[in-house]
Design a protein around this motif. Structure first.
Motif, PDB file in Angstrom:
ATOM      1  N   TYR A   1       0.858  -1.172   0.000  1.00  0.00           N
ATOM      2  CA  TYR A   1       0.000   0.000   0.000  1.00  0.00           C
ATOM      3  C   TYR A   1       0.896   1.225   0.000  1.00  0.00           C
ATOM      4  O   TYR A   1       2.080   1.154   0.321  1.00  0.00           O
ATOM      5  CB  TYR A   1      -0.876   0.027   1.264  1.00  0.00           C
ATOM      6  CG  TYR A   1      -2.105  -0.836   1.207  1.00  0.00           C
ATOM      7  CD1 TYR A   1      -2.003  -2.224   1.162  1.00  0.00           C
ATOM      8  CD2 TYR A   1      -3.380  -0.275   1.226  1.00  0.00           C
ATOM      9  CE1 TYR A   1      -3.145  -3.022   1.125  1.00  0.00           C
ATOM     10  CE2 TYR A   1      -4.524  -1.058   1.199  1.00  0.00           C
ATOM     11  CZ  TYR A   1      -4.400  -2.429   1.148  1.00  0.00           C
ATOM     12  OH  TYR A   1      -5.527  -3.209   1.127  1.00  0.00           O
TER      13      TYR A   1
ATOM     14  N   GLN B   1       0.775   5.693   0.882  1.00  0.00           N
ATOM     15  CA  GLN B   1       0.029   6.854   1.362  1.00  0.00           C
ATOM     16  C   GLN B   1       0.825   8.103   1.061  1.00  0.00           C
ATOM     17  O   GLN B   1       1.933   8.288   1.593  1.00  0.00           O
ATOM     18  CB  GLN B   1      -0.253   6.741   2.850  1.00  0.00           C
ATOM     19  CG  GLN B   1      -1.156   7.840   3.368  1.00  0.00           C
ATOM     20  CD  GLN B   1      -1.705   7.542   4.754  1.00  0.00           C
ATOM     21  OE1 GLN B   1      -1.157   6.731   5.490  1.00  0.00           O
ATOM     22  NE2 GLN B   1      -2.800   8.191   5.104  1.00  0.00           N
TER      23      GLN B   1
ATOM     24  N   LYS C   1      -3.443  12.297   1.502  1.00  0.00           N
ATOM     25  CA  LYS C   1      -4.292  11.328   0.811  1.00  0.00           C
ATOM     26  C   LYS C   1      -4.482  10.082   1.659  1.00  0.00           C
ATOM     27  O   LYS C   1      -3.713   9.818   2.586  1.00  0.00           O
ATOM     28  CB  LYS C   1      -3.694  10.962  -0.537  1.00  0.00           C
ATOM     29  CG  LYS C   1      -3.650  12.114  -1.533  1.00  0.00           C
ATOM     30  CD  LYS C   1      -3.204  11.641  -2.905  1.00  0.00           C
ATOM     31  CE  LYS C   1      -3.228  12.767  -3.910  1.00  0.00           C
ATOM     32  NZ  LYS C   1      -2.806  12.304  -5.269  1.00  0.00           N
ATOM     33  N   GLN C   2      -5.504   9.317   1.306  1.00  0.00           N
ATOM     34  CA  GLN C   2      -5.746   8.066   2.006  1.00  0.00           C
ATOM     35  C   GLN C   2      -4.776   6.990   1.541  1.00  0.00           C
ATOM     36  O   GLN C   2      -4.265   7.035   0.409  1.00  0.00           O
ATOM     37  CB  GLN C   2      -7.187   7.601   1.765  1.00  0.00           C
ATOM     38  CG  GLN C   2      -8.234   8.467   2.434  1.00  0.00           C
ATOM     39  CD  GLN C   2      -9.624   7.867   2.316  1.00  0.00           C
ATOM     40  OE1 GLN C   2      -9.927   7.136   1.392  1.00  0.00           O
ATOM     41  NE2 GLN C   2     -10.473   8.177   3.286  1.00  0.00           N
ATOM     42  N   ARG C   3      -4.543   6.036   2.421  1.00  0.00           N
ATOM     43  CA  ARG C   3      -3.714   4.900   2.044  1.00  0.00           C
ATOM     44  C   ARG C   3      -4.439   4.103   0.967  1.00  0.00           C
ATOM     45  O   ARG C   3      -5.650   3.863   1.057  1.00  0.00           O
ATOM     46  CB  ARG C   3      -3.451   4.037   3.270  1.00  0.00           C
ATOM     47  CG  ARG C   3      -2.370   2.993   3.083  1.00  0.00           C
ATOM     48  CD  ARG C   3      -2.050   2.292   4.399  1.00  0.00           C
ATOM     49  NE  ARG C   3      -1.479   3.211   5.372  1.00  0.00           N
ATOM     50  CZ  ARG C   3      -0.957   2.805   6.530  1.00  0.00           C
ATOM     51  NH1 ARG C   3      -0.934   1.511   6.844  1.00  0.00           N
ATOM     52  NH2 ARG C   3      -0.475   3.689   7.387  1.00  0.00           N
ATOM     53  N   GLU C   4      -3.702   3.696  -0.057  1.00  0.00           N
ATOM     54  CA  GLU C   4      -4.316   2.986  -1.179  1.00  0.00           C
ATOM     55  C   GLU C   4      -3.505   1.740  -1.525  1.00  0.00           C
ATOM     56  O   GLU C   4      -2.271   1.726  -1.376  1.00  0.00           O
ATOM     57  CB  GLU C   4      -4.398   3.892  -2.418  1.00  0.00           C
ATOM     58  CG  GLU C   4      -3.063   4.336  -2.955  1.00  0.00           C
ATOM     59  CD  GLU C   4      -3.173   5.112  -4.268  1.00  0.00           C
ATOM     60  OE1 GLU C   4      -4.288   5.295  -4.772  1.00  0.00           O
ATOM     61  OE2 GLU C   4      -2.118   5.524  -4.779  1.00  0.00           O
TER      62      GLU C   4
END
Length: 113
Positions: free
Chosen positions: A36, A38, A42-45
């Protein structure tokens, strides 16, 4: 299980890095492994996912550039990142799942334009 992520750093756009995620025990039986990321604000993706017996899956933004793979003999998962772009700049985390999820501490990747 403890996971140690490494391999991040500063690289110019178009360059490559290989991230490593070393586990403190055998990863042979893990059901799910992933990277993942981040970015600031921003959000963790999810970036790349590897399931036992399945094919890897990648986020649309990294398809064709990143490769996730593992070396069970070394208890290590990797993320090969090629053709890096400034938008790949983020903290990258590894995660493995069996009964519960285990996260590494994150490694910073910075891509300069």
């Amino acid at each position: 299980v403890q996971l140690q992520a490494s391999g991040g750093g500063l690289v110019q756009a178009g360059g490559s890095l290989r991230l490593s995620c070393a586990a403190s025990k055998s990863i042979f039986s893990f059901d799910f492994m992933a990277w993942y990321r981040q970015a600031p604000g921003k959000q963790r993706e999810p970036v790349a996912v590897l399931t036992s017996g399945g094919s890897p899956n990648y986020g649309d933004s990294v398809k064709g550039r990143f490769t996730i793979f593992r070396d069970s003999a070394k208890n290590t998962m990797y993320l090969q990142m090629n053709s890096l772009k400034p938008e790949d700049t983020a903290v990258y985390y590894c995660v493995m799942y069996k009964d519960r999820d285990y996260w590494g501490q994150g490694t910073q990747v910075t891509v300069s334009s």
